[in-house]
Design a protein around this motif. Structure first.
Motif, PDB file in Angstrom:
ATOM      1  N   GLY A 185       0.774  -1.231   0.000  1.00  0.00           N
ATOM      2  CA  GLY A 185       0.000   0.000   0.000  1.00  0.00           C
ATOM      3  C   GLY A 185       0.804   1.279   0.000  1.00  0.00           C
ATOM      4  O   GLY A 185       0.249   2.356   0.058  1.00  0.00           O
ATOM      5  N   LYS A 186       2.149   1.173  -0.102  1.00  0.00           N
ATOM      6  CA  LYS A 186       2.967   2.377  -0.073  1.00  0.00           C
ATOM      7  C   LYS A 186       3.731   2.529  -1.385  1.00  0.00           C
ATOM      8  O   LYS A 186       4.347   1.591  -1.863  1.00  0.00           O
ATOM      9  N   ARG A 187       3.666   3.717  -1.972  1.00  0.00           N
ATOM     10  CA  ARG A 187       4.379   4.010  -3.212  1.00  0.00           C
ATOM     11  C   ARG A 187       5.697   4.686  -2.865  1.00  0.00           C
ATOM     12  O   ARG A 187       5.726   5.740  -2.248  1.00  0.00           O
ATOM     13  N   PHE A 188       6.783   4.053  -3.252  1.00  0.00           N
ATOM     14  CA  PHE A 188       8.084   4.584  -2.895  1.00  0.00           C
ATOM     15  C   PHE A 188       8.647   5.476  -3.996  1.00  0.00           C
ATOM     16  O   PHE A 188       8.532   5.173  -5.180  1.00  0.00           O
ATOM     17  N   VAL A 189       9.286   6.550  -3.568  1.00  0.00           N
ATOM     18  CA  VAL A 189      10.072   7.405  -4.452  1.00  0.00           C
ATOM     19  C   VAL A 189      11.387   7.685  -3.724  1.00  0.00           C
ATOM     20  O   VAL A 189      11.561   7.336  -2.561  1.00  0.00           O
ATOM     21  N   CYS A 190      12.300   8.338  -4.420  1.00  0.00           N
ATOM     22  CA  CYS A 190      13.559   8.703  -3.780  1.00  0.00           C
ATOM     23  C   CYS A 190      13.974  10.072  -4.294  1.00  0.00           C
ATOM     24  O   CYS A 190      14.033  10.293  -5.508  1.00  0.00           O
ATOM     25  N   CYS A 191      14.204  10.998  -3.377  1.00  0.00           N
ATOM     26  CA  CYS A 191      14.693  12.298  -3.823  1.00  0.00           C
ATOM     27  C   CYS A 191      16.176  12.157  -4.167  1.00  0.00           C
ATOM     28  O   CYS A 191      16.896  11.338  -3.594  1.00  0.00           O
ATOM     29  N   ARG A 192      16.612  12.971  -5.116  1.00  0.00           N
ATOM     30  CA  ARG A 192      17.976  12.833  -5.629  1.00  0.00           C
ATOM     31  C   ARG A 192      19.027  13.097  -4.547  1.00  0.00           C
ATOM     32  O   ARG A 192      20.098  12.490  -4.566  1.00  0.00           O
ATOM     33  N   ARG A 193      18.724  13.980  -3.606  1.00  0.00           N
ATOM     34  CA  ARG A 193      19.697  14.242  -2.537  1.00  0.00           C
ATOM     35  C   ARG A 193      19.876  13.007  -1.667  1.00  0.00           C
ATOM     36  O   ARG A 193      20.974  12.739  -1.156  1.00  0.00           O
ATOM     37  N   ASP A 194      18.804  12.204  -1.484  1.00  0.00           N
ATOM     38  CA  ASP A 194      18.932  10.968  -0.714  1.00  0.00           C
ATOM     39  C   ASP A 194      19.767   9.932  -1.455  1.00  0.00           C
ATOM     40  O   ASP A 194      20.494   9.146  -0.837  1.00  0.00           O
ATOM     41  N   VAL A 195      19.672   9.903  -2.784  1.00  0.00           N
ATOM     42  CA  VAL A 195      20.557   9.035  -3.564  1.00  0.00           C
ATOM     43  C   VAL A 195      22.008   9.437  -3.308  1.00  0.00           C
ATOM     44  O   VAL A 195      22.876   8.589  -3.055  1.00  0.00           O
ATOM     45  N   ALA A 196      22.268  10.747  -3.353  1.00  0.00           N
ATOM     46  CA  ALA A 196      23.622  11.241  -3.100  1.00  0.00           C
ATOM     47  C   ALA A 196      24.091  10.874  -1.697  1.00  0.00           C
ATOM     48  O   ALA A 196      25.236  10.433  -1.500  1.00  0.00           O
ATOM     49  N   ARG A 197      23.222  11.055  -0.724  1.00  0.00           N
ATOM     50  CA  ARG A 197      23.574  10.719   0.658  1.00  0.00           C
ATOM     51  C   ARG A 197      23.957   9.253   0.777  1.00  0.00           C
ATOM     52  O   ARG A 197      24.973   8.905   1.405  1.00  0.00           O
ATOM     53  N   PHE A 198      23.142   8.384   0.173  1.00  0.00           N
ATOM     54  CA  PHE A 198      23.396   6.959   0.302  1.00  0.00           C
ATOM     55  C   PHE A 198      24.689   6.558  -0.420  1.00  0.00           C
ATOM     56  O   PHE A 198      25.484   5.770   0.108  1.00  0.00           O
ATOM     57  N   MET A 199      24.894   7.092  -1.615  1.00  0.00           N
ATOM     58  CA  MET A 199      26.107   6.744  -2.358  1.00  0.00           C
ATOM     59  C   MET A 199      27.353   7.163  -1.590  1.00  0.00           C
ATOM     60  O   MET A 199      28.335   6.404  -1.505  1.00  0.00           O
ATOM     61  N   LEU A 200      27.327   8.338  -1.006  1.00  0.00           N
ATOM     62  CA  LEU A 200      28.485   8.805  -0.245  1.00  0.00           C
ATOM     63  C   LEU A 200      28.664   8.030   1.054  1.00  0.00           C
ATOM     64  O   LEU A 200      29.789   7.721   1.450  1.00  0.00           O
ATOM     65  N   ASP A 201      27.563   7.700   1.722  1.00  0.00           N
ATOM     66  CA  ASP A 201      27.662   6.859   2.924  1.00  0.00           C
ATOM     67  C   ASP A 201      28.315   5.520   2.590  1.00  0.00           C
ATOM     68  O   ASP A 201      29.181   5.027   3.323  1.00  0.00           O
TER      69      ASP A 201
END
Length: 218
Positions: A185-201
């Motif tokens: 029941g939940k539609r997931f999206v990802c903001c681009r800054r969160d992609v950046a955060r995860f890649m750098l982490d």
């Protein structure tokens, strides 16, 4: 950290530039058109490079702690069913990494790069056949290439869903070593800054080595 970044002029790559500089990292952005990257910072170096040429990239990879890639393509109508961009660029990138003696690579792909009959009907029978299939398939081929032919490369494939340009909430990014993150029941999206955060982490902490990780904004 010292980071080399591919795809810095794209919307996701630009967020990696901003997040990396905010964390105090030194960034070398390898781009086709340097004038397109308007971000200015004393720790940002912008160089012109051909992503299909290992000898062109390798000198800029030397001395880096990690290489991050947000490379992507928007297929034309004529190339819609014959996309090879991701495998075509992966091979010279790997060659350049080996020449520069760098092993850490974090790159961006997408949810649903592989077929799974348990995936939603709209993915398997609408979006893939009519729109996203060739792109996702070639991303999956790239992941297979790293898994099967690049045992010396400490890669992480970061798989976001639909990307949005909203601000990050600052909450932890959801992550799972899987095709997607499932929640009824939940539609997931990802903001681009969160992609950046995860890649750098992932690069900083050396997490998810040789893994394909689905992510979404928390």
């Amino acid at each position: 950290m010292k980071i080399a970044l591919l795809g810095a002029t794209g919307p996701s790559g630009l967020q990696v530039v901003k997040e990396a500089l905010a964390r105090g990292h030194t960034v070398t952005a390898l781009v086709r058109n340097p004038e397109k990257l308007t971000e200015k910072h004393e720790k940002l170096k912008v160089v012109k490079a051909n992503i299909y040429n290992a000898d062109d990239m390798a000198p800029h990879f030397e001395g880096q702690d990690a290489v991050l890639s947000c490379l992507g393509t928007t297929p034309s109508w004529f190339s819609l069913w014959t996309i090879t961009f991701y495998t075509d660029t992966a091979k010279p990138i790997v060659e350049a990494l080996r020449k520069a003696n760098v092993t850490r690579l974090v790159f961006m792909t997408s949810w649903y790069t592989k077929y799974d009959r348990s995936d939603p009907f709209i993915i398997n029978w609408v979006l893939k056949p009519l729109f996203l299939g060739p792109t996702l398939h070639n991303m999956g081929q790239m992941e297979d290439y790293f898994d099967q032919e690049c045992a010396d490369i400490a890669y992480t494939s970061v798989r976001p869903p639909q990307l949005v340009d909203t601000d990050t909430s600052g909450k932890p990014v959801l992550a799972e070593v899987a095709q997607s993150i499932r929640s009824p029941g939940k539609r997931f999206v990802c903001c681009r800054r969160d992609v950046a955060r995860f890649m750098l982490d992932a690069a900083e902490k050396r997490e998810y080595i040789r893994k394909c990780v689905a992510i979404a904004s928390g």
